[in-house]
Design an enzyme around this catalytic site. Structure first.
Site, PDB file in Angstrom:
ATOM      1  N   HIS A  33     -10.362  41.739  84.094  1.00 64.24           N
ATOM      2  CA  HIS A  33      -8.970  42.119  83.619  1.00 64.24           C
ATOM      3  C   HIS A  33      -8.767  43.638  83.746  1.00 64.24           C
ATOM      4  CE1 HIS A  33      -6.655  43.311  79.767  1.00 64.24           C
ATOM      5  NE2 HIS A  33      -6.048  42.461  79.975  1.00 64.24           N
ATOM      6  N   GLU A  60      -7.397  40.765  88.457  1.00 68.25           N
ATOM      7  CA  GLU A  60      -6.255  40.746  88.015  1.00 68.25           C
ATOM      8  C   GLU A  60      -5.392  41.865  88.598  1.00 68.25           C
ATOM      9  OE1 GLU A  60      -5.172  42.126  83.946  1.00 68.25           O
ATOM     10  OE2 GLU A  60      -3.594  40.373  83.964  1.00 68.25           O
ATOM     11  N   ASP A  62      -1.585  43.497  87.030  1.00 67.34           N
ATOM     12  CA  ASP A  62      -0.320  43.593  86.605  1.00 67.34           C
ATOM     13  C   ASP A  62       0.809  44.149  87.556  1.00 67.34           C
ATOM     14  OD1 ASP A  62      -1.033  42.563  83.890  1.00 67.34           O
ATOM     15  OD2 ASP A  62      -2.314  44.411  83.678  1.00 67.34           O
ATOM     16  N   HIS A  75      -0.107  48.289  84.161  1.00 66.08           N
ATOM     17  CA  HIS A  75       0.164  47.340  83.043  1.00 66.08           C
ATOM     18  C   HIS A  75       1.483  47.597  82.177  1.00 66.08           C
ATOM     19  CE1 HIS A  75      -0.389  45.969  78.825  1.00 66.08           C
ATOM     20  NE2 HIS A  75      -0.806  44.806  79.591  1.00 66.08           N
ATOM     21  N   GLU A 168      -0.192  39.207  87.523  1.00 59.57           N
ATOM     22  CA  GLU A 168       0.776  38.986  86.655  1.00 59.57           C
ATOM     23  C   GLU A 168       2.374  39.649  86.689  1.00 59.57           C
ATOM     24  OE1 GLU A 168      -0.428  40.105  82.489  1.00 59.57           O
ATOM     25  OE2 GLU A 168       1.775  39.842  81.751  1.00 59.57           O
TER      26      GLU A 168
HETATM   27 CA    CA Z   1      -2.226  41.130  82.280  1.00 60.23          CA
END
Ligand code: CA
Length: 360
Positions: A33, A60, A62, A75, A168
């Site tokens: 994450h 991950e 963002d 993020h 994401e």
């Molecule tokens: Ca995320």
């Protein structure tokens, strides 16, 4: 001794193993994450390299868009929590007191120092996670999506691993309001780096079901792509996704996703769901007695993978029903039955799964 009976027995065991009735569990995965963000500043390339070395299956990203239409890995829509923007560009503050990524060109963002997250109360600044990497130590920079993919693909080449990416798309509604269409811009980069098919090592995630439906029905087919999509599930009260109603921006209502028929509906456009961990296990459960909701089972019955967020071992982040971090992982992997976890501490989740190989 005639070894033929042994071979027949061995073959029978093999056949029985592979033809046994019941669902075949796919490999459980560990998603780093924001990288190995428990140890290095989130979304720094250092945190991504560490996550790769720790054995995460997916890392991950963002994604937010800059003023000059580049995709950076951050993020927040704001820069305040993880950079020195207030010192470098004091005049670029908006009336709400915040500095927005979308107000800056990439060349400007590259001048900023990236740090472990900080919070400010009046003029005092403190670390959000006091036991993590100290704020402002060493030098880290904001990265583009391209730079991060090149790091991961380069490490895949040098280590022989096949670590995947888990990007994401952040707040498509916000970008649209600023006149930008972030989703096709992200797809263009993913396609250039070879992520085009459902079985490629990528999950593309978003909180906004409208953006995911558009990806599935319009954008991916138009670009000759077919990727796995993950519907992240939020609490409506967080206000993560906004919609216009009668000229007013109001929080998108996620409550339908908690109803029984919702998972079949989500399975029409997505391959997995990313629920908050508290949606799967009641956070008020008593020690040793986790109250498990129907959500994970319903999702899997609809063919969806279940990847809850976020597993942290910082003080106060392990729910009282779990004895420790590993117990928490055990509850989610083996009682709830999730297919993967988002964690800031990928080394611990990787080690946990390695120590339970028969159940992985
Ligand atoms: Ca995320």
């Amino acid at each position: 001794m005639n070894i033929q009976p042994l071979l027949i027995i061995a073959a029978a065991i093999l056949v029985a193993t592979f033809c046994a009735p019941g669902p075949v569990l796919a490999d459980r995965i560990v998603i780093a994450h924001r990288g190995a963000s428990g140890y290095l500043p989130e979304h720094s390339l250092a945190a991504k390299a560490a996550a790769h070395a720790m054995g995460a299956d997916y890392i991950e990203q963002d994604l937010v868009m800059t003023r000059d239409d580049r995709i950076v890995v951050l993020h927040d829509l704001h820069l305040d929590r993880v950079t020195d923007v207030a010192a470098v560009f004091p005049a670029r503050r908006r009336p709400d007191g915040r500095y927005y990524v979308i107000d800056f060109d990439l060349a400007e963002l590259k001048q900023l120092r990236l740090t472990e997250g900080v919070k400010r109360v009046e003029d005092r600044e403190t670390a959000i996670y006091p036991r993590r990497f100290p704020p402002w130590l060493s030098t880290f920079r904001i990265s583009t999506l391209e730079e991060e993919i090149e790091l991961i693909q380069g490490m895949n080449h040098s280590t022989g691993k096949t670590v995947g990416i888990y990007p994401e798309i952040k707040a498509p509604w916000f970008h649209r309001h600023a006149g930008k269409d972030i989703s096709p811009a992200v797809l263009t980069i993913l396609k250039r780096y070879g992520y085009t098919r459902r079985d490629d090592r990528i999950y593309l995630q978003c909180f906004d079901p409208r953006a995911l439906r558009r990806l599935r029905t319009e954008l991916l087919p138009a670009m000759g792509m077919d990727l796995k999509l993950v519907q992240l599930i939020a609490e409506t009260r967080w206000g993560l996704t906004l919609v216009m109603e009668d000229g007013q921006a109001v929080p998108y209502d996620y409550d339908w996703m908690k109803r029984p028929a919702a998972m079949a509906e989500i399975a029409r456009y997505a391959d997995g769901v990313g629920p908050w961990m508290n949606m799967l296990v009641n956070p008020d459960s008593l020690p040793g007695q986790p109250q498990i909701s129907d959500l994970a089972a319903a999702a899997q019955a609809a063919g969806l993978a279940v990847h809850p967020y976020t597993f942290r071992l910082d003080s106060g982040r392990i729910p009282p029903y779990a004895a420790d971090f590993e117990d928490l992982l055990s509850i989610f992997f083996f009682q709830v039955g999730v297919d993967g976890v988002f964690t800031d501490f990928p080394d611990r989740a990787v080690r946990f799964l390695q120590s339970h190989p028969q159940r992985r």
